[in-house]
Design a protein around this motif. Structure first.
Motif, PDB file in Angstrom:
ATOM      1  N   GLY A   7     -24.401   8.050 -13.837  1.00 34.61           N
ATOM      2  CA  GLY A   7     -24.462   8.775 -15.059  1.00 34.61           C
ATOM      3  C   GLY A   7     -23.959  10.131 -15.466  1.00 34.61           C
ATOM      4  O   GLY A   7     -24.370  10.942 -16.236  1.00 34.61           O
ATOM      5  N   ALA A   9     -21.489  10.970 -17.299  1.00 31.11           N
ATOM      6  CA  ALA A   9     -20.843  11.286 -18.412  1.00 31.11           C
ATOM      7  C   ALA A   9     -21.963  11.510 -19.462  1.00 31.11           C
ATOM      8  O   ALA A   9     -21.552  11.850 -20.682  1.00 31.11           O
ATOM      9  CB  ALA A   9     -20.084   9.964 -18.970  1.00 31.11           C
ATOM     10  N   GLY A  10     -23.235  11.696 -19.052  1.00 23.88           N
ATOM     11  CA  GLY A  10     -24.288  11.816 -19.979  1.00 23.88           C
ATOM     12  C   GLY A  10     -24.664  13.415 -19.707  1.00 23.88           C
ATOM     13  O   GLY A  10     -24.069  14.088 -19.137  1.00 23.88           O
ATOM     14  N   ILE A  12     -27.199  15.493 -18.458  1.00 21.04           N
ATOM     15  CA  ILE A  12     -27.527  16.272 -17.354  1.00 21.04           C
ATOM     16  C   ILE A  12     -26.618  15.776 -16.327  1.00 21.04           C
ATOM     17  O   ILE A  12     -26.075  16.795 -15.535  1.00 21.04           O
ATOM     18  CB  ILE A  12     -29.184  15.883 -17.001  1.00 21.04           C
ATOM     19  CG1 ILE A  12     -30.027  16.061 -18.033  1.00 21.04           C
ATOM     20  CG2 ILE A  12     -29.381  16.597 -15.493  1.00 21.04           C
ATOM     21  CD1 ILE A  12     -31.550  15.672 -17.952  1.00 21.04           C
ATOM     22  N   LEU A  33     -20.904   4.445 -19.796  1.00 17.90           N
ATOM     23  CA  LEU A  33     -20.530   4.877 -20.980  1.00 17.90           C
ATOM     24  C   LEU A  33     -21.506   4.324 -22.140  1.00 17.90           C
ATOM     25  O   LEU A  33     -21.238   4.222 -23.221  1.00 17.90           O
ATOM     26  CB  LEU A  33     -19.468   4.732 -21.454  1.00 17.90           C
ATOM     27  CG  LEU A  33     -18.069   5.667 -20.631  1.00 17.90           C
ATOM     28  CD1 LEU A  33     -16.643   5.410 -20.959  1.00 17.90           C
ATOM     29  CD2 LEU A  33     -18.635   6.986 -20.374  1.00 17.90           C
ATOM     30  N   GLY A  36     -23.300   7.672 -22.598  1.00 13.50           N
ATOM     31  CA  GLY A  36     -22.490   9.168 -22.168  1.00 13.50           C
ATOM     32  C   GLY A  36     -20.950   8.753 -22.860  1.00 13.50           C
ATOM     33  O   GLY A  36     -20.711   8.164 -23.715  1.00 13.50           O
ATOM     34  N   SER A  51     -20.853   0.033 -14.077  1.00 12.33           N
ATOM     35  CA  SER A  51     -22.227  -0.133 -13.931  1.00 12.33           C
ATOM     36  C   SER A  51     -22.692   0.001 -12.550  1.00 12.33           C
ATOM     37  O   SER A  51     -21.998  -0.281 -11.631  1.00 12.33           O
ATOM     38  CB  SER A  51     -22.790  -1.223 -14.626  1.00 12.33           C
ATOM     39  OG  SER A  51     -24.348  -1.402 -14.121  1.00 12.33           O
ATOM     40  N   HIS A 183     -26.622  13.340 -27.550  1.00  8.63           N
ATOM     41  CA  HIS A 183     -27.224  11.868 -27.809  1.00  8.63           C
ATOM     42  C   HIS A 183     -27.051  11.360 -29.232  1.00  8.63           C
ATOM     43  O   HIS A 183     -27.371  11.938 -30.004  1.00  8.63           O
ATOM     44  CB  HIS A 183     -28.624  11.703 -27.118  1.00  8.63           C
ATOM     45  CG  HIS A 183     -28.745  12.052 -25.707  1.00  8.63           C
ATOM     46  ND1 HIS A 183     -29.915  13.119 -25.449  1.00  8.63           N
ATOM     47  CD2 HIS A 183     -28.473  11.503 -24.787  1.00  8.63           C
ATOM     48  CE1 HIS A 183     -29.659  13.284 -24.158  1.00  8.63           C
ATOM     49  NE2 HIS A 183     -28.973  12.349 -23.789  1.00  8.63           N
ATOM     50  N   HIS A 188     -35.139  14.603 -28.801  1.00  8.16           N
ATOM     51  CA  HIS A 188     -35.536  15.798 -28.260  1.00  8.16           C
ATOM     52  C   HIS A 188     -35.921  16.701 -29.381  1.00  8.16           C
ATOM     53  O   HIS A 188     -35.292  16.838 -30.178  1.00  8.16           O
ATOM     54  CB  HIS A 188     -34.731  16.018 -27.190  1.00  8.16           C
ATOM     55  CG  HIS A 188     -34.680  15.205 -25.852  1.00  8.16           C
ATOM     56  ND1 HIS A 188     -33.748  15.062 -25.239  1.00  8.16           N
ATOM     57  CD2 HIS A 188     -35.492  14.418 -25.534  1.00  8.16           C
ATOM     58  CE1 HIS A 188     -33.884  14.017 -24.309  1.00  8.16           C
ATOM     59  NE2 HIS A 188     -35.096  13.680 -24.395  1.00  8.16           N
TER      60      HIS A 188
HETATM   61  N1  LIG Z   1     -33.246  14.616 -20.714  1.00  7.01           N
HETATM   62  C1  LIG Z   1     -34.533  14.842 -20.297  1.00  7.01           C
HETATM   63  O1  LIG Z   1     -35.382  15.545 -20.764  1.00  7.01           O
HETATM   64  C2  LIG Z   1     -35.091  13.956 -19.177  1.00  7.01           C
HETATM   65  C3  LIG Z   1     -36.381  14.178 -18.663  1.00  7.01           C
HETATM   66  C4  LIG Z   1     -36.777  13.418 -17.521  1.00  7.01           C
HETATM   67  C5  LIG Z   1     -35.861  12.549 -16.756  1.00  7.01           C
HETATM   68  N2  LIG Z   1     -34.653  12.288 -17.381  1.00  7.01           N
HETATM   69  C6  LIG Z   1     -33.597  11.435 -16.683  1.00  7.01           C
HETATM   70  O2  LIG Z   1     -32.533  12.204 -16.148  1.00  7.01           O
HETATM   71  C7  LIG Z   1     -31.450  11.201 -16.201  1.00  7.01           C
HETATM   72  C8  LIG Z   1     -30.401  11.645 -17.135  1.00  7.01           C
HETATM   73  O3  LIG Z   1     -30.824  11.903 -18.683  1.00  7.01           O
HETATM   74  P1  LIG Z   1     -29.893  12.416 -19.718  1.00  7.01           P
HETATM   75  O4  LIG Z   1     -30.733  12.933 -20.692  1.00  7.01           O
HETATM   76  O5  LIG Z   1     -28.824  13.144 -19.034  1.00  7.01           O
HETATM   77  O6  LIG Z   1     -29.542  11.008 -20.251  1.00  7.01           O
HETATM   78  P2  LIG Z   1     -28.182  10.429 -20.859  1.00  7.01           P
HETATM   79  O7  LIG Z   1     -28.369   9.131 -21.658  1.00  7.01           O
HETATM   80  O8  LIG Z   1     -27.468  11.486 -21.620  1.00  7.01           O
HETATM   81  O9  LIG Z   1     -27.349  10.104 -19.276  1.00  7.01           O
HETATM   82  C9  LIG Z   1     -27.231   8.917 -18.971  1.00  7.01           C
HETATM   83  C10 LIG Z   1     -26.024   8.339 -18.670  1.00  7.01           C
HETATM   84  O10 LIG Z   1     -26.200   7.248 -17.615  1.00  7.01           O
HETATM   85  C11 LIG Z   1     -25.090   6.197 -18.331  1.00  7.01           C
HETATM   86  N3  LIG Z   1     -25.590   4.818 -17.693  1.00  7.01           N
HETATM   87  C12 LIG Z   1     -26.864   4.234 -18.229  1.00  7.01           C
HETATM   88  N4  LIG Z   1     -27.155   3.146 -17.443  1.00  7.01           N
HETATM   89  C13 LIG Z   1     -26.034   3.044 -16.605  1.00  7.01           C
HETATM   90  C14 LIG Z   1     -25.563   2.102 -15.757  1.00  7.01           C
HETATM   91  N5  LIG Z   1     -26.435   0.883 -15.354  1.00  7.01           N
HETATM   92  N6  LIG Z   1     -24.582   2.334 -14.931  1.00  7.01           N
HETATM   93  C15 LIG Z   1     -23.908   3.336 -14.973  1.00  7.01           C
HETATM   94  N7  LIG Z   1     -24.149   4.313 -16.009  1.00  7.01           N
HETATM   95  C16 LIG Z   1     -25.188   4.147 -16.737  1.00  7.01           C
HETATM   96  C17 LIG Z   1     -25.018   6.484 -19.602  1.00  7.01           C
HETATM   97  O11 LIG Z   1     -23.729   6.363 -20.183  1.00  7.01           O
HETATM   98  C18 LIG Z   1     -25.170   8.013 -19.690  1.00  7.01           C
HETATM   99  O12 LIG Z   1     -23.863   8.603 -19.384  1.00  7.01           O
HETATM  100  C19 LIG Z   1     -32.021   9.884 -16.781  1.00  7.01           C
HETATM  101  O13 LIG Z   1     -32.382   9.136 -15.501  1.00  7.01           O
HETATM  102  C20 LIG Z   1     -33.180  10.282 -17.657  1.00  7.01           C
HETATM  103  O14 LIG Z   1     -34.295   9.396 -17.375  1.00  7.01           O
HETATM  104  C21 LIG Z   1     -34.141  12.999 -18.687  1.00  7.01           C
END
Ligand SMILES: NC(=O)c1ccc[n+]([C@@H]2O[C@H](COP(=O)([O-])OP(=O)(O)OC[C@H]3O[C@@H](n4cnc5c(N)ncnc54)[C@H](O)[C@@H]3O)[C@@H](O)[C@H]2O)c1
Length: 323
Positions: A7, A9-10, A12, A33, A36, A51, A183, A188
């Motif tokens: 993850g 490319a997302g 966090i 992606l 992300g 994945s 996103h 948020h």
């Molecule tokens: N943003 C918040 O406030 C928050 C709060 C609590 C927990 N989280 C957790 O933190 C993590 C990151 O959150 P974020 O806000 O950066 O989300 P995000 O959607 O920006 O990032 C998630 C990334 O994972 C990739 N992804 C999803 N499923 C996949 C898979 N099966 N294989 C490969 N890549 C995959 C997506 O393409 C994306 O780039 C998540 O697990 C989320 O549940 C986030």
């Protein structure tokens, strides 16, 4: 250390990848992606569009020392209407990752868990031993992985740290733009308030009659750079055959109106707001105890709400364009 970031490319994951690289680690990013952006993967990381479910044939050739596992779907509302996607991606995808790690001798994982595992906790601030009663498929998928990690630690000797994030905000600013939140479906508060100031739809304020000082919900916000710092510390405390669960929050909260005031101060514009009824299931206050994070990780957050909003605003205006 050579770290696999799922993850990356997302939101966090891209910030933490940049922090890992800056700290001298090597990073391999896998991301499908689905939410992300490839241009969010920091230069210097090796990127594979993959994945987590498809890692097994390749993981053994990457010589990975530890995994930081962000990849997940994370929209609470969507998880209630599409639970299959959440159980398959967040739970089955993680089990596939864990079994690949076992098969290839990768023994350490830091996992993105969530405050959503607690649901409507009664006692505030929320400690890690509070009853976990998640109210969505998203929260249950995170709790299921936390439970699996305990079993994998006990039976297979994997070392794991689950970090239960509260509300993450802000951005990592760099001279070339930085890494932040973009996103497509944004739920948020801070990015939506910034969009409202910048000509987007007015912000919907769900409930102004809660039993809080100003009637709006109080939530615990944490700057993504502080959050990332906790991940680097967590890598250093992972130990074989142990699973630690640690909240990441500030230990204090801000109300929705306090956040909107901060957005007004930073941007110089009042946030256009539409008051709407309470959303079902939204508790008045959700605040983390961060005593365990202080004890285990030696961590405390350093950046306040105005800094989160200021960095998010800079990223909103000058960050990378959505890919
Ligand atoms: N943003 C918040 O406030 C928050 C709060 C609590 C927990 N989280 C957790 O933190 C993590 C990151 O959150 P974020 O806000 O950066 O989300 P995000 O959607 O920006 O990032 C998630 C990334 O994972 C990739 N992804 C999803 N499923 C996949 C898979 N099966 N294989 C490969 N890549 C995959 C997506 O393409 C994306 O780039 C998540 O697990 C989320 O549940 C986030």
């Amino acid at each position: 250390m050579r770290v696999l970031v799922t993850g990356g490319a997302g939101y966090i994951g891209s910030v933490v990848t940049a922090q890992l690289l800056a700290a001298g680690h090597e990073v391999v990013v896998v991301d499908d992606l689905s939410t992300g952006h490839q241009d969010a993967v920091p230069p210097g990381a090796v990127f594979h569009e993959l994945s987590t479910a498809s890692l097994d044939p390749v993981l053994g050739s990457w010589a990975i020392d530890a995994v930081i596992h962000f990849a997940a779907r994370s929209l609470v509302g969507e998880s209630i209407t599409e639970p299959s996607a959440y159980w398959r991606n967040n739970v089955s995808g993680t089990l596939a990752l864990l079994d690949s790690m076992r098969a290839h001798g990768v023994g350490s994982i830091v996992f993105s868990s969530s405050a959503a595992t607690y649901g409507q906790a009664v006692e505030q601030p929320i400690r890690e031993d509070a009853p976990a009663r998640p109210t969505s498929a998203y929260g249950r998928s995170k709790l299921a992985v936390d439970m699996a990690l305990t079993d994998y630690a006990t039976a297979y000797g994997i070392g794991a740290v689950s970090l239960r994030y509260f509300n993450v905000a802000g951005a990592l600013r760099t001279p070339s733009g930085g890494y932040g939140e973009r996103h497509t479906t944004e739920t948020h508060l801070i990015p939506n308030a910034l969009r409202a100031v910048d000509g987007g739809p007015p912000l919907q304020l769900f409930g102004a009659d809660y039993p809080t000082d100003d009637g709006t919900c109080v939530r615990d916000y944490i700057h993504v750079v502080d959050l990332g710092d906790a991940h680097l510390r967590a890598l250093g405390v992972v130990e074989p055959a142990a699973h630690h669960v640690v909240n990441l929050g500030s230990g204090a909260g801000y109300s929705v109106r306090q956040v909107l005031t901060a957005v007004g101060e930073v941007t110089g514009e009042e946030v256009p707001v539409i008051e709407a009824p309470r959303r079902p299931g939204d508790p008045p206050v959700l605040v983390a105890s961060n005593a365990a994070a202080a004890q285990l990780l030696g961590w405390r957050p350093e950046r306040d709400l105005n800094r989160m909003v200021a960095d998010a605003w800079e990223f909103h205006r000058f960050g990378r364009a959505a890919g």
